[in-house]
Motif scaffolding. Sequence first.
Motif, PDB file in Angstrom:
ATOM      1  N   GLN A   6       0.838  -1.203   0.000  1.00  0.00           N
ATOM      2  CA  GLN A   6       0.000   0.000   0.000  1.00  0.00           C
ATOM      3  C   GLN A   6       0.872   1.252   0.000  1.00  0.00           C
ATOM      4  OE1 GLN A   6      -2.310  -0.823   3.500  1.00  0.00           O
ATOM      5  NE2 GLN A   6      -3.930  -1.868   2.355  1.00  0.00           N
ATOM      6  N   LEU A   7       1.917   1.250   0.793  1.00  0.00           N
ATOM      7  CA  LEU A   7       2.823   2.390   0.865  1.00  0.00           C
ATOM      8  C   LEU A   7       3.529   2.605  -0.474  1.00  0.00           C
ATOM      9  CD1 LEU A   7       4.147   4.638   2.515  1.00  0.00           C
ATOM     10  CD2 LEU A   7       5.831   2.946   3.295  1.00  0.00           C
ATOM     11  N   GLU A   8       4.027   1.531  -1.056  1.00  0.00           N
ATOM     12  CA  GLU A   8       4.718   1.655  -2.347  1.00  0.00           C
ATOM     13  C   GLU A   8       3.756   2.111  -3.442  1.00  0.00           C
ATOM     14  OE1 GLU A   8       8.020   1.709  -2.764  1.00  0.00           O
ATOM     15  OE2 GLU A   8       7.974   1.500  -0.589  1.00  0.00           O
ATOM     16  N   ASP A   9       2.535   1.580  -3.445  1.00  0.00           N
ATOM     17  CA  ASP A   9       1.541   2.004  -4.433  1.00  0.00           C
ATOM     18  C   ASP A   9       1.202   3.482  -4.268  1.00  0.00           C
ATOM     19  OD1 ASP A   9       1.467  -0.514  -5.537  1.00  0.00           O
ATOM     20  OD2 ASP A   9      -0.516  -1.033  -4.754  1.00  0.00           O
ATOM     21  N   LEU A  10       1.088   3.927  -3.023  1.00  0.00           N
ATOM     22  CA  LEU A  10       0.779   5.330  -2.785  1.00  0.00           C
ATOM     23  C   LEU A  10       1.912   6.220  -3.294  1.00  0.00           C
ATOM     24  CD1 LEU A  10      -1.309   7.264  -1.717  1.00  0.00           C
ATOM     25  CD2 LEU A  10      -0.304   6.999   0.550  1.00  0.00           C
ATOM     26  N   LYS A  11       3.140   5.831  -3.020  1.00  0.00           N
ATOM     27  CA  LYS A  11       4.289   6.591  -3.530  1.00  0.00           C
ATOM     28  C   LYS A  11       4.286   6.602  -5.056  1.00  0.00           C
ATOM     29  CE  LYS A  11       7.304   5.933   0.452  1.00  0.00           C
ATOM     30  NZ  LYS A  11       8.563   5.366   0.966  1.00  0.00           N
ATOM     31  N   ALA A  12       3.965   5.465  -5.670  1.00  0.00           N
ATOM     32  CA  ALA A  12       3.898   5.388  -7.132  1.00  0.00           C
ATOM     33  C   ALA A  12       2.767   6.254  -7.672  1.00  0.00           C
ATOM     34  CB  ALA A  12       3.728   3.931  -7.580  1.00  0.00           C
ATOM     35  N   GLY A  13       1.673   6.362  -6.921  1.00  0.00           N
ATOM     36  CA  GLY A  13       0.560   7.223  -7.332  1.00  0.00           C
ATOM     37  C   GLY A  13       0.960   8.688  -7.337  1.00  0.00           C
ATOM     38  N   TRP A  14       1.663   9.136  -6.299  1.00  0.00           N
ATOM     39  CA  TRP A  14       2.147  10.515  -6.273  1.00  0.00           C
ATOM     40  C   TRP A  14       3.113  10.761  -7.429  1.00  0.00           C
ATOM     41  CZ3 TRP A  14      -0.150  14.302  -3.853  1.00  0.00           C
ATOM     42  CH2 TRP A  14      -0.813  14.084  -2.642  1.00  0.00           C
ATOM     43  N   ALA A  15       3.967   9.780  -7.722  1.00  0.00           N
ATOM     44  CA  ALA A  15       4.913   9.922  -8.837  1.00  0.00           C
ATOM     45  C   ALA A  15       4.161  10.013 -10.165  1.00  0.00           C
ATOM     46  CB  ALA A  15       5.896   8.755  -8.847  1.00  0.00           C
ATOM     47  N   ALA A  16       3.102   9.210 -10.315  1.00  0.00           N
ATOM     48  CA  ALA A  16       2.298   9.254 -11.544  1.00  0.00           C
ATOM     49  C   ALA A  16       1.643  10.624 -11.696  1.00  0.00           C
ATOM     50  CB  ALA A  16       1.245   8.144 -11.529  1.00  0.00           C
ATOM     51  N   LEU A  17       1.177  11.197 -10.590  1.00  0.00           N
ATOM     52  CA  LEU A  17       0.594  12.542 -10.642  1.00  0.00           C
ATOM     53  C   LEU A  17       1.646  13.542 -11.103  1.00  0.00           C
ATOM     54  CD1 LEU A  17      -1.746  14.522 -10.049  1.00  0.00           C
ATOM     55  CD2 LEU A  17      -0.863  14.659  -7.699  1.00  0.00           C
ATOM     56  N   ALA A  18       2.830  13.469 -10.521  1.00  0.00           N
ATOM     57  CA  ALA A  18       3.911  14.387 -10.901  1.00  0.00           C
ATOM     58  C   ALA A  18       4.292  14.233 -12.371  1.00  0.00           C
ATOM     59  CB  ALA A  18       5.130  14.160 -10.010  1.00  0.00           C
ATOM     60  N   ASP A  19       4.213  13.001 -12.887  1.00  0.00           N
ATOM     61  CA  ASP A  19       4.559  12.721 -14.288  1.00  0.00           C
ATOM     62  C   ASP A  19       3.410  13.013 -15.247  1.00  0.00           C
ATOM     63  OD1 ASP A  19       7.064  11.885 -13.453  1.00  0.00           O
ATOM     64  OD2 ASP A  19       6.561   9.750 -13.514  1.00  0.00           O
ATOM     65  N   GLY A  20       2.230  13.295 -14.715  1.00  0.00           N
ATOM     66  CA  GLY A  20       1.068  13.537 -15.568  1.00  0.00           C
ATOM     67  C   GLY A  20       0.453  12.267 -16.130  1.00  0.00           C
ATOM     68  N   ASP A  21       0.756  11.106 -15.526  1.00  0.00           N
ATOM     69  CA  ASP A  21       0.223   9.820 -15.990  1.00  0.00           C
ATOM     70  C   ASP A  21      -1.054   9.507 -15.202  1.00  0.00           C
ATOM     71  OD1 ASP A  21      -0.318   7.256 -16.848  1.00  0.00           O
ATOM     72  OD2 ASP A  21       1.745   6.539 -16.587  1.00  0.00           O
ATOM     73  N   MET A  22      -2.150  10.129 -15.626  1.00  0.00           N
ATOM     74  CA  MET A  22      -3.398  10.025 -14.880  1.00  0.00           C
ATOM     75  C   MET A  22      -4.026   8.633 -14.963  1.00  0.00           C
ATOM     76  SD  MET A  22      -3.251  12.820 -13.525  1.00  0.00           S
ATOM     77  CE  MET A  22      -2.330  14.314 -13.776  1.00  0.00           C
ATOM     78  N   ASP A  23      -3.805   7.903 -16.058  1.00  0.00           N
ATOM     79  CA  ASP A  23      -4.312   6.535 -16.141  1.00  0.00           C
ATOM     80  C   ASP A  23      -3.636   5.648 -15.094  1.00  0.00           C
ATOM     81  OD1 ASP A  23      -6.127   7.037 -18.202  1.00  0.00           O
ATOM     82  OD2 ASP A  23      -4.650   6.609 -19.759  1.00  0.00           O
ATOM     83  N   LYS A  24      -2.317   5.802 -14.963  1.00  0.00           N
ATOM     84  CA  LYS A  24      -1.603   5.015 -13.949  1.00  0.00           C
ATOM     85  C   LYS A  24      -2.084   5.397 -12.557  1.00  0.00           C
ATOM     86  CE  LYS A  24       2.907   3.616 -12.262  1.00  0.00           C
ATOM     87  NZ  LYS A  24       4.347   3.665 -12.464  1.00  0.00           N
ATOM     88  N   LEU A  25      -2.238   6.703 -12.306  1.00  0.00           N
ATOM     89  CA  LEU A  25      -2.722   7.153 -11.004  1.00  0.00           C
ATOM     90  C   LEU A  25      -4.074   6.522 -10.677  1.00  0.00           C
ATOM     91  CD1 LEU A  25      -2.646   8.904  -8.466  1.00  0.00           C
ATOM     92  CD2 LEU A  25      -3.513  10.797  -9.851  1.00  0.00           C
ATOM     93  N   ALA A  26      -5.007   6.574 -11.612  1.00  0.00           N
ATOM     94  CA  ALA A  26      -6.352   6.039 -11.381  1.00  0.00           C
ATOM     95  C   ALA A  26      -6.338   4.529 -11.144  1.00  0.00           C
ATOM     96  CB  ALA A  26      -7.260   6.383 -12.554  1.00  0.00           C
ATOM     97  N   SER A  27      -5.329   3.836 -11.653  1.00  0.00           N
ATOM     98  CA  SER A  27      -5.276   2.374 -11.514  1.00  0.00           C
ATOM     99  C   SER A  27      -5.085   1.923 -10.068  1.00  0.00           C
ATOM    100  CB  SER A  27      -4.166   1.783 -12.389  1.00  0.00           C
ATOM    101  OG  SER A  27      -2.879   2.042 -11.831  1.00  0.00           O
ATOM    102  N   PHE A  28      -4.692   2.816  -9.186  1.00  0.00           N
ATOM    103  CA  PHE A  28      -4.489   2.466  -7.784  1.00  0.00           C
ATOM    104  C   PHE A  28      -5.778   2.566  -6.958  1.00  0.00           C
ATOM    105  CE2 PHE A  28      -0.233   3.915  -9.149  1.00  0.00           C
ATOM    106  CZ  PHE A  28       0.473   2.749  -8.898  1.00  0.00           C
ATOM    107  N   TYR A  29      -6.894   2.932  -7.602  1.00  0.00           N
ATOM    108  CA  TYR A  29      -8.163   3.171  -6.918  1.00  0.00           C
ATOM    109  C   TYR A  29      -9.183   2.080  -7.244  1.00  0.00           C
ATOM    110  CZ  TYR A  29      -6.403   7.771  -5.719  1.00  0.00           C
ATOM    111  OH  TYR A  29      -5.660   8.801  -5.191  1.00  0.00           O
ATOM    112  N   ALA A  30     -10.008   1.760  -6.264  1.00  0.00           N
ATOM    113  CA  ALA A  30     -11.089   0.786  -6.451  1.00  0.00           C
ATOM    114  C   ALA A  30     -12.189   1.390  -7.328  1.00  0.00           C
ATOM    115  CB  ALA A  30     -11.675   0.395  -5.091  1.00  0.00           C
ATOM    116  N   ASP A  31     -12.925   0.532  -8.015  1.00  0.00           N
ATOM    117  CA  ASP A  31     -14.016   0.992  -8.880  1.00  0.00           C
ATOM    118  C   ASP A  31     -15.041   1.825  -8.121  1.00  0.00           C
ATOM    119  OD1 ASP A  31     -13.041  -0.120 -11.241  1.00  0.00           O
ATOM    120  OD2 ASP A  31     -14.087  -2.015 -10.928  1.00  0.00           O
ATOM    121  N   ASP A  32     -15.291   1.491  -6.851  1.00  0.00           N
ATOM    122  CA  ASP A  32     -16.325   2.173  -6.077  1.00  0.00           C
ATOM    123  C   ASP A  32     -15.743   3.178  -5.078  1.00  0.00           C
ATOM    124  OD1 ASP A  32     -15.172   0.299  -4.406  1.00  0.00           O
ATOM    125  OD2 ASP A  32     -17.068  -0.404  -3.567  1.00  0.00           O
ATOM    126  N   MET A  33     -14.580   3.718  -5.380  1.00  0.00           N
ATOM    127  CA  MET A  33     -13.912   4.665  -4.491  1.00  0.00           C
ATOM    128  C   MET A  33     -14.673   5.974  -4.382  1.00  0.00           C
ATOM    129  SD  MET A  33     -12.609   7.296  -6.593  1.00  0.00           S
ATOM    130  CE  MET A  33     -11.259   7.980  -5.704  1.00  0.00           C
TER     131      MET A  33
END
Length: 124
Positions: A6-33
């Motif tokens: 969970q910690l590594e995924d969260l760090k990867a999500g912040w990195a995806a945001l910084a990189d502008g990779d919104m598809d990757k960022l969204a992939s860390f979220y549940a369908d019903d989030m």
Amino acid sequence: MANAKQLEDLKAGWAALADGDMDKLASFYADDMIFVLPGQNDILEGRTAFRAALDGIGQALPPGFDIKELRYCQGENEITNVVEFTADKLPNGSQCAVLFKFGNDGLITEERWFVDTEQWKAAF
């Protein structure tokens, strides 16, 4: 305590945001989030709505928004980030907190921002 993935995924999500990779960022979220930002009258429900909102992320953040530091505070299936940031109208910086709750599958089920709403509004 949140697990290492969970910690590594969260760090990867912040990195995806910084990189502008919104598809990757969204992939860390549940369908019903759900996504909650103080000051908004509605809550985004579902990964599809969240992903669509990410296309306008620049309008949701103050001009010149720049994350300077992230601290991770882990709890039971949740991680809270303390976010230190600057913005054009906040050159000396400020802080906010972002709570991430995780489901049994390790995906984010809730993201909730805690900000000084008056300061946030003044930063625009």
